[in-house]
Write an enzyme that holds these catalytic residues in place. Structure first.
Site, PDB file in Angstrom:
ATOM      1  N   HIS A  11      12.068  27.949  34.785  1.00 40.07           N
ATOM      2  CA  HIS A  11      11.302  28.568  35.865  1.00 40.07           C
ATOM      3  C   HIS A  11      12.144  28.722  37.136  1.00 40.07           C
ATOM      4  O   HIS A  11      13.165  28.041  37.321  1.00 40.07           O
ATOM      5  CB  HIS A  11      10.049  27.741  36.176  1.00 40.07           C
ATOM      6  CG  HIS A  11      10.348  26.354  36.670  1.00 40.07           C
ATOM      7  ND1 HIS A  11      10.681  26.069  37.983  1.00 40.07           N
ATOM      8  CD2 HIS A  11      10.375  25.171  36.018  1.00 40.07           C
ATOM      9  CE1 HIS A  11      10.893  24.783  38.123  1.00 40.07           C
ATOM     10  NE2 HIS A  11      10.724  24.204  36.948  1.00 40.07           N
ATOM     11  N   GLU A  84       6.913  20.423  30.969  1.00 35.57           N
ATOM     12  CA  GLU A  84       7.974  19.504  31.359  1.00 35.57           C
ATOM     13  C   GLU A  84       7.623  18.087  30.903  1.00 35.57           C
ATOM     14  O   GLU A  84       6.442  17.758  30.673  1.00 35.57           O
ATOM     15  CB  GLU A  84       8.165  19.548  32.888  1.00 35.57           C
ATOM     16  CG  GLU A  84       9.240  18.620  33.452  1.00 35.57           C
ATOM     17  CD  GLU A  84      10.641  18.892  32.909  1.00 35.57           C
ATOM     18  OE1 GLU A  84      10.831  18.751  31.679  1.00 35.57           O
ATOM     19  OE2 GLU A  84      11.542  19.201  33.705  1.00 35.57           O
TER      20      GLU A  84
END
Length: 211
Positions: A11, A84
């Site tokens: 990201h 994550e």
């Protein structure tokens, strides 16, 4: 031989990244202005690629990273297995001296092969790869999707790339990453093997440095 091309990206930048604050899966942060500029630069460089589908984590910073593609009408799917790692009690904190020592000891333990060791209140690399296997089984099952875009997170990418290339998870720090870097992977169905064509590539962000 039937193959799938996977564009795997981290990201774009968040304010937490800039400030060195631990995010993990428990902090659902937005991209900052730089992160949005990175997302646009990636889109401008790769909008010509015929992505059949986009896969993102359940955290909004991955959605915001690929939003320019989604706005074109490209189908996408959220897979929580791409989230994550959970850093547990460290999430939302700027590491101080004690936290740095804790973090250093944790990374050293993982590098020594103790990848079943979880973060305090969070996950271990073994936990993460187990959910990633489920997510990627789903991605690979769609054989008609010859080219896909996958947006996820730094530590999770390192863990994933170890598994995909048959490396021990202890070697995860071998894989460098930066905000909106690209790993281009080729998966061959006949041999069930992945190869890496591009690693931690950020050439698409050069326009930002020149701006």
């Amino acid at each position: 031989m039937q193959q799938k091309t996977i564009y795997l990206i981290r990201h774009g930048e968040t304010d937490y990244n800039r400030r060195g604050v631990v995010q993990g899966s428990g902090v659902d942060s937005d991209l900052n202005d730089m992160g949005r500029a990175q997302a646009l630069a990636f889109f401008q460089a790769y909008q010509h690629v015929p992505f059949r589908k986009i896969y993102i984590s359940a955290l909004k910073r991955t959605y915001q990273t690929v939003e320019p593609f989604i706005e074109l009408g490209m189908p996408y799917e959220k897979l929580p297995g791409l989230n994550e790692i959970s850093w547990g009690v460290m999430e939302g904190k700027v590491p101080g001296n004690i936290d740095n020592e804790y973090y250093r000891n944790l990374i050293e333990s993982w590098a020594a092969g103790k990848t079943d060791l979880p973060t305090d209140g969070g996950e271990s690399p073994d936990d993460v790869v187990n959910r990633q296997k489920v997510a990627f089984k789903s991605i690979l099952s769609h054989t008609d999707e010859e080219t896909v875009l996958v947006a996820m997170h730094g530590r999770a990418m390192r863990i994933l790339l170890c598994w995909l290339t048959n490396r021990p998870l202890a070697q995860m720090d071998h894989f460098e990453h930066s905000n909106l870097c690209l790993y281009k992977l080729i998966y061959t169905y006949d041999t069930n093997e992945f190869s890496i064509e591009l690693a931690n590539d950020t050439s698409h962000l050069l326009t930002l440095a020149l701006a």
